[in-house]
Write an enzyme that holds these catalytic residues in place. Sequence first.
Site, PDB file in Angstrom:
ATOM      1  CE1 TYR A 104      -4.343  -1.316   0.701  1.00 22.01           C
ATOM      2  CE2 TYR A 104      -3.103  -2.899   2.011  1.00 22.01           C
ATOM      3  CZ  TYR A 104      -4.269  -2.518   1.380  1.00 22.01           C
ATOM      4  OH  TYR A 104      -5.364  -3.338   1.416  1.00 22.01           O
ATOM      5  CE1 TYR A 143      -2.324  -6.485   4.094  1.00 24.98           C
ATOM      6  CE2 TYR A 143      -3.084  -6.273   1.815  1.00 24.98           C
ATOM      7  CZ  TYR A 143      -3.304  -6.129   3.184  1.00 24.98           C
ATOM      8  OH  TYR A 143      -4.503  -5.622   3.627  1.00 24.98           O
ATOM      9  NE  ARG A 153      -6.746 -10.122   5.248  1.00 24.31           N
ATOM     10  CZ  ARG A 153      -7.761  -9.392   4.791  1.00 24.31           C
ATOM     11  NH1 ARG A 153      -7.676  -8.084   4.769  1.00 24.31           N
ATOM     12  NH2 ARG A 153      -8.876  -9.963   4.381  1.00 24.31           N
ATOM     13  CG  HIS A 156      -8.112  -7.605   0.521  1.00 26.10           C
ATOM     14  ND1 HIS A 156      -6.943  -8.181   0.916  1.00 26.10           N
ATOM     15  CD2 HIS A 156      -8.118  -6.370   1.077  1.00 26.10           C
ATOM     16  CE1 HIS A 156      -6.263  -7.358   1.680  1.00 26.10           C
ATOM     17  NE2 HIS A 156      -6.952  -6.233   1.787  1.00 26.10           N
ATOM     18  CG  HIS A 158      -9.763  -2.356   1.778  1.00 23.68           C
ATOM     19  ND1 HIS A 158     -10.035  -2.774   3.055  1.00 23.68           N
ATOM     20  CD2 HIS A 158      -8.506  -2.779   1.513  1.00 23.68           C
ATOM     21  CE1 HIS A 158      -8.975  -3.410   3.548  1.00 23.68           C
ATOM     22  NE2 HIS A 158      -8.035  -3.425   2.618  1.00 23.68           N
TER      23      HIS A 158
HETATM   24 FE   LIG Z   1      -6.156  -4.514   2.760  1.00 21.03          FE
END
Ligand SMILES: [Fe+2]
Length: 236
Positions: A104, A143, A153, A156, A158
């Site tokens: 991110y 990640y 995770r 995905h 959000h």
């Molecule tokens: Fe996330």
Amino acid sequence: MVEIYNREDDKAQPPQSFPAYASTVRRAPSQPLVRMPQTVTETSGPAGCWDELMGSAMADMTRQHKGEPLGERIIVHGQVLDENKRPVPETLVEIWQANACGRYVHLIDQHPAPLDPNFTGAGRSLTDKNGYYKFITVKPGAYPWGNHANAWRPNHIHFSVFGQSFLTRLVTQMYFPGDYLFPYDPIFNSVTDEKARARMVSTFDLENTVPDWALCFRWNIVLRGREATPLDTDEH
Ligand SMILES: [Fe+2]
């Protein structure tokens, strides 16, 4: 017009405290919840002025910089519906995600994967009169997130969907079909109802895949009611 919206369906939502998902234990309320009445404050919201409030749409996340981001280009589209299966027109849909490497653009994310100078990972759009939305982006990578030993995770995206009132705003996550990390992810599994979990997983959409250009995934979102998409209260 004041509309009274359905209360959240407990079966479709993760519990406030889910010990396998460690941070929920710290932030879950320790006192019984107080039920708020639905007044005009809860049952209304901005409408018809999203461009003015938010700026123009940023639905193509592969064109926000000089060059194109690395990764697998994908189309994500679907319809926003209400509990009565009515399309929710001109509503704000915002998304955020990791880049193709699972990183991110965020100070707290120090995962040793490269940032992509051509990818921010945030987009927004409005649904059309049929409640339809569409984004062009790259498939986010998995990640690590430190919840437990070797925690990763699943891929995905959000989503925040505003809906027609402050009360119908939904924050959740969209997953990709067949992810091998599903059985190991406490966030995904905090939604304990199998059918509700399945509603968080998009469908591979061959028909709307653009040949020689991008794969496509379809994901419909239902706001509130018996068929509600499970709520997500986390930023991971
Ligand atoms: Fe996330």
